[in-house]
Structures are given as structure tokens and as C-alpha cells.
Motif scaffolding. Structure first.
Motif, PDB file in Angstrom:
ATOM      1  N   PHE A 101       0.914  -1.212   0.167  1.00 58.20           N
ATOM      2  CA  PHE A 101      -0.091   0.036   0.007  1.00 58.20           C
ATOM      3  C   PHE A 101       0.832   1.281   0.055  1.00 58.20           C
ATOM      4  O   PHE A 101       2.013   1.026   0.290  1.00 58.20           O
ATOM      5  CB  PHE A 101      -0.986  -0.124   1.324  1.00 58.20           C
ATOM      6  N   THR A 102       0.301   2.380  -0.438  1.00 59.16           N
ATOM      7  CA  THR A 102       0.784   3.552  -0.254  1.00 59.16           C
ATOM      8  C   THR A 102       0.250   4.444   0.871  1.00 59.16           C
ATOM      9  O   THR A 102      -1.076   4.292   0.891  1.00 59.16           O
ATOM     10  CB  THR A 102       0.787   4.317  -1.695  1.00 59.16           C
ATOM     11  N   HIS A 238       3.701  -3.437  -7.948  1.00 58.88           N
ATOM     12  CA  HIS A 238       3.264  -2.069  -7.337  1.00 58.88           C
ATOM     13  C   HIS A 238       4.425  -1.119  -7.323  1.00 58.88           C
ATOM     14  O   HIS A 238       5.340  -1.449  -6.514  1.00 58.88           O
ATOM     15  CB  HIS A 238       2.742  -2.150  -6.005  1.00 58.88           C
ATOM     16  N   SER A 246       1.755   6.668  -8.005  1.00 59.37           N
ATOM     17  CA  SER A 246       1.624   5.150  -7.630  1.00 59.37           C
ATOM     18  C   SER A 246       1.047   4.585  -8.612  1.00 59.37           C
ATOM     19  O   SER A 246       0.002   5.248  -9.400  1.00 59.37           O
ATOM     20  CB  SER A 246       0.952   4.949  -6.312  1.00 59.37           C
ATOM     21  N   GLU A 260      -4.548   2.905 -11.846  1.00 53.50           N
ATOM     22  CA  GLU A 260      -4.166   4.048 -11.028  1.00 53.50           C
ATOM     23  C   GLU A 260      -4.757   4.148  -9.865  1.00 53.50           C
ATOM     24  O   GLU A 260      -5.937   3.751  -9.751  1.00 53.50           O
ATOM     25  CB  GLU A 260      -4.379   5.214 -12.078  1.00 53.50           C
ATOM     26  N   PRO A 261      -4.366   4.993  -9.077  1.00 63.21           N
ATOM     27  CA  PRO A 261      -4.973   5.174  -7.720  1.00 63.21           C
ATOM     28  C   PRO A 261      -6.229   6.137  -7.779  1.00 63.21           C
ATOM     29  O   PRO A 261      -6.184   6.902  -8.738  1.00 63.21           O
ATOM     30  CB  PRO A 261      -3.907   5.977  -6.700  1.00 63.21           C
ATOM     31  N   GLN A 262      -7.243   5.690  -7.134  1.00 62.49           N
ATOM     32  CA  GLN A 262      -8.583   6.236  -7.095  1.00 62.49           C
ATOM     33  C   GLN A 262      -8.881   7.325  -6.160  1.00 62.49           C
ATOM     34  O   GLN A 262      -9.827   7.931  -6.010  1.00 62.49           O
ATOM     35  CB  GLN A 262      -9.685   5.425  -7.238  1.00 62.49           C
ATOM     36  N   TYR A 265      -4.554   6.982  -1.817  1.00 63.16           N
ATOM     37  CA  TYR A 265      -3.624   5.865  -1.649  1.00 63.16           C
ATOM     38  C   TYR A 265      -3.913   5.019  -2.579  1.00 63.16           C
ATOM     39  O   TYR A 265      -4.881   5.088  -3.152  1.00 63.16           O
ATOM     40  CB  TYR A 265      -3.715   5.305   0.008  1.00 63.16           C
ATOM     41  N   GLN A 266      -3.055   3.611  -2.465  1.00 68.75           N
ATOM     42  CA  GLN A 266      -3.316   2.868  -3.628  1.00 68.75           C
ATOM     43  C   GLN A 266      -3.081   1.197  -2.911  1.00 68.75           C
ATOM     44  O   GLN A 266      -1.821   1.397  -1.968  1.00 68.75           O
ATOM     45  CB  GLN A 266      -2.525   2.867  -4.865  1.00 68.75           C
ATOM     46  N   ALA A 268      -2.651  -3.218  -2.757  1.00 71.08           N
ATOM     47  CA  ALA A 268      -2.820  -4.358  -3.581  1.00 71.08           C
ATOM     48  C   ALA A 268      -2.412  -5.735  -2.766  1.00 71.08           C
ATOM     49  O   ALA A 268      -1.748  -5.537  -1.901  1.00 71.08           O
ATOM     50  CB  ALA A 268      -1.774  -4.221  -4.778  1.00 71.08           C
ATOM     51  N   TYR A 287      -6.666  -7.255   1.661  1.00 68.18           N
ATOM     52  CA  TYR A 287      -7.189  -5.860   1.097  1.00 68.18           C
ATOM     53  C   TYR A 287      -8.201  -5.071   1.776  1.00 68.18           C
ATOM     54  O   TYR A 287      -7.927  -3.991   1.849  1.00 68.18           O
ATOM     55  CB  TYR A 287      -7.575  -6.307  -0.370  1.00 68.18           C
ATOM     56  N   THR A 291      -7.665  -1.263   3.038  1.00 66.90           N
ATOM     57  CA  THR A 291      -8.382  -0.109   2.623  1.00 66.90           C
ATOM     58  C   THR A 291      -9.270   0.433   3.574  1.00 66.90           C
ATOM     59  O   THR A 291      -9.513   1.531   3.541  1.00 66.90           O
ATOM     60  CB  THR A 291      -9.270  -0.675   1.334  1.00 66.90           C
TER      61      THR A 291
END
Length: 361
Positions: A101-102, A238, A246, A260-262, A265-266, A268, A287, A291
Motif C-alpha cells: 500500500f501507499t 506495485h 503510484s 491508477e490510484p482512485q 492511496y493505493q 494491492a 485488501y 483499505t
């Protein structure tokens, strides 16, 4: 014994000594980088985790000039010839779990979190400094190159195989603050077949760490090569950078897709994220853990909170379908802004190894 005989023996002994010295000098001249590399190997954690500073050229340019590798066997052949001077080795990349994750710290630093999930995996953090590329550190599962509970690189002789480390990275960060991690997708293996140079999963990571400063550059680099996934599996990458960008790179029907991130953060785990009928695999529970927490914090976490989130998403020891015992082997919080890494081995989150990769540049 006569004086003449003694004189002859002294001459012979001196000649032998001179030959041996010449041989030793020749060996050192040929292998001084390898010897220096092996002497740098240090055990820093009892799980264990080792660190190693790779000295010299590991031949990435030569690897690509020869056409790269379209499978693990071709990669091993190059590594054996170039790095191990003919010493046989196998590089095995089995099914692996993992989470990434970011996030952003309250001070504005960009973080990349990574859990590596598999059966028992002694690890090595390899520092590389290519003359024509970026300095980086990357995490290597020593189990992939022949080590395990019964064999560890605790002597000069037993550590020789660690010289293959630069070609077996699974996650890492470079001096520009670009970080990357690879995660398994349990679907058809990727085998792109055009006229481009061939690369495999781990060589893609090596190239990106050596040659890319941003997510955009990493994507552009991957587009120049035919990807062949290791171990008859499929993976997604990632990638995150020091500018807060990211992306998740996936391969579906041998076509590269970008996710792409929505939001802020992102994340996986081990299922495809490309929009469509692709959300199969496993890791949905991990996940959701990632999230849910990132949503609650709007993607803002301190480094300590980032490690706590990796702990929450970590896997306790459990039996897999193959009968092996799998769990989280290491957790890393990479700070892409400060270019640092905090590493936990074997789900021991009370004791971490911290490394400051680079001076501010």
C-alpha cells in the motif's frame, strides 16, 4: 645434506612461493569484487536477515545485450556464468502472497508498505551501486537461491551463492525514492512474444531500481520489453515514487494494464485490480483490512501506523493447499521521501531493523 643441495632446495622453495604468490595475486585480481562483496555480508537479525554490499558490475547491460531471458532457466544460466563463475545454482520463485500500500505521513512524506508472505524465508538486504545506474537496496528471499534452515550463508564458502542476489529482488527502493514490490496473481503466466528483449519478474525489478526515478519512467521502461513471468505464474507490480505517484502494473492476456490510484492511496494483494471481470484470486480479506484503515485515515499514516497496518494485514502461520506452512516473512515500510526502510522479520514487530539508505540529494 650438502650445501649445494640446500641451495637448490632454497631456490625451489623460493620459486614455488613466487608462483603461489602470483596465483594468489591473479585470483584476487579476478575475484576481488566478489571477495569484497562476500566479506561485507553481515547477519543483523536472528530470523535471520543479512545485509550485503554488492561490489562491482553484475552485468545488467550484458544481460540485456545477449537478449535478456525468457524463462528462469535462461536467467540462471547467465547468473551462473557471469556472477558465480560456473558454480551451479537454481532460482526458484514459488507461489507467494504479499500485500502493498501507499500512504502519506502527516509531515508529507510518501510511504510504501510491503508484506512478503511465504513459507520460511531467510532474507538478505542487498545494496547495489551500478556505475551507470541508481544506488538501491532490495530484499532477497535466500530460499529462492538455495538457502534455508539447514543451510545459511554463515561462512565464506557457504555464502558464495549470495552473489546471485542482485538478480533475485522482490521489493526495494532506490536513491531517487522509487520503490517497488511484486505480488502473485494466481492466473495464467505472462509470456509476451514480440521482437522486444525478454525479461523475467525479478530482472524487471532490478532494471527499474537501477534505471528509473519515477513511476512514469518505470512504466515506459516495462513497455520496451517482453515480460515472461517466473515460476509459471502471473504477477503484478506495485510501483511508487518520491513525488507521491503510484501505479499497479498488471498483465492480462499478455497485455500490460495500468491501474491508477482512485484516491489518496493505493493498495494491492493477490487479485487483479484492472476494471472488468478480473477480480479473482485471493487476498481480498487483507485488501479489506488495508483499505478500511486507509479510508478511515484518508491515506495519512505515520511510519509507526504504517507498520501497524502491515501487522494487521500480516498472515499468521497456516497450512497452504500445497501442504507448506506460510506466513508473513518480512514487513517493510519504505519512506520514499527520506529514502529509508524499516524492516520487521518473521512478524516480530517489537524488534525492527532500520536503515537510512542515502544522504539527502
Amino acid at each position: 645434506m650438502s650445501k649445494k643441495t640446500k641451495k637448490i632446495l632454497k631456490i625451489v622453495a623460493a620459486s614455488v612461493a613466487a608462483v603461489l604468490l602470483a596465483v594468489c595475486i591473479g585470483i584476487y585480481a579476478l575475484f576481488h569484487n566478489e571477495i569484497s562483496t562476500l566479506r561485507s555480508l553481515e547477519k543483523v537479525n536472528d530470523y535471520p536477515l543479512y545485509t550485503m554490499d554488492y561490489q562491482g558490475d553484475y552485468g545488467l547491460d550484458a544481460f540485456l545485450e545477449q537478449g535478456g531471458a525468457s524463462n528462469d532457466g535462461e536467467l540462471v544460466s547467465f547468473v551462473v556464468k557471469r556472477l558465480l563463475k560456473g558454480l551451479p545454482i537454481e532460482i526458484n520463485i514459488p507461489s507467494l502472497g504479499c500485500s502493498t500500500f501507499t500512504a502519506t505521513t502527516p509531515d508529507g512524506d510518501y510511504l510504501f508498505g510491503r508484506n512478503f508472505d511465504l513459507d520460511y524465508s531467510p532474507a538478505m538486504l542487498v545494496r547495489t551501486k551500478p556505475d551507470d545506474g541508481y544506488e538501491s537496496v532490495s530484499m532477497v528471499n535466500l530460499g529462492f537461491i538455495g538457502y534455508g534452515e539447514e543451510k545459511l550463508p554463515d561462512s565464506l564458502l557457504s555464502s558464495i551463492t549470495t552473489l546471485a542476489g542482485p538478480y533475485a529482488p522482490l521489493d526495494g527502493i532506490n536513491e531517487k525514492g522509487l520503490s517497488i514490490g511484486v505480488l502473485l496473481i494466481p492466473t495464467e503466466e505472462t509470456n509476451q512474444d514480440t521482437d522486444k528483449t525478454d525479461i523475467t519478474t525479478t530482472t524487471a525489478i532490478r532494471m527499474i531500481l537501477d534505471r528509473c526515478a519515477t513511476v512514469e519512467e518505470a512504466v515506459a521502461l516495462l513497455e520496451q520489453y517482453d515480460m515472461h513471468s517466473s515460476a509459471n505464474s502471473c504477477y503484478h507490480f506495485h510501483i511508487a515514487d518520491a513525488q507521491g505517484n503510484s501505479v499497479i502494473v498488471e498483465y492480462i492476456d499478455n497485455e500490460m494494464k495500468l491501474v491508477e490510484p482512485q484516491g489518496a492511496y493505493q493498495a494491492a494483494t493477490n487479485f487483479l485490480l484492472t476494471p472488468g471481470d478480473y477480480d479473482f484470486g485471493h487476498g481480498q480479506d487483507r485488501y479489506e483490512i488495508l483499505t478500511t484503515e486507509l479510508d478511515a485515515k484518508n491515506g495519512v499514516l505515520s511510519e509507526k501506523e504504517a507498520m501497524e497496518l502491515l501487522k494487521s494485514a500480516s498472515q499468521k502461520p497456516h497450512k497452504t493447499d500445497s501442504g507448506s506452512i506460510s506466513s508473513t516473512q518480512w514487513s517493510v515500510v519504505y519512506n520514499n521521501t527520506k529514502r529509508t526502510a524499516t524492516i520487521s522479520m518473521g512478524r516480530d514487530y517489537e524488534q525492527t531493523f532500520e536503515i537510512s539508505l542515502f544522504d539527502e540529494k
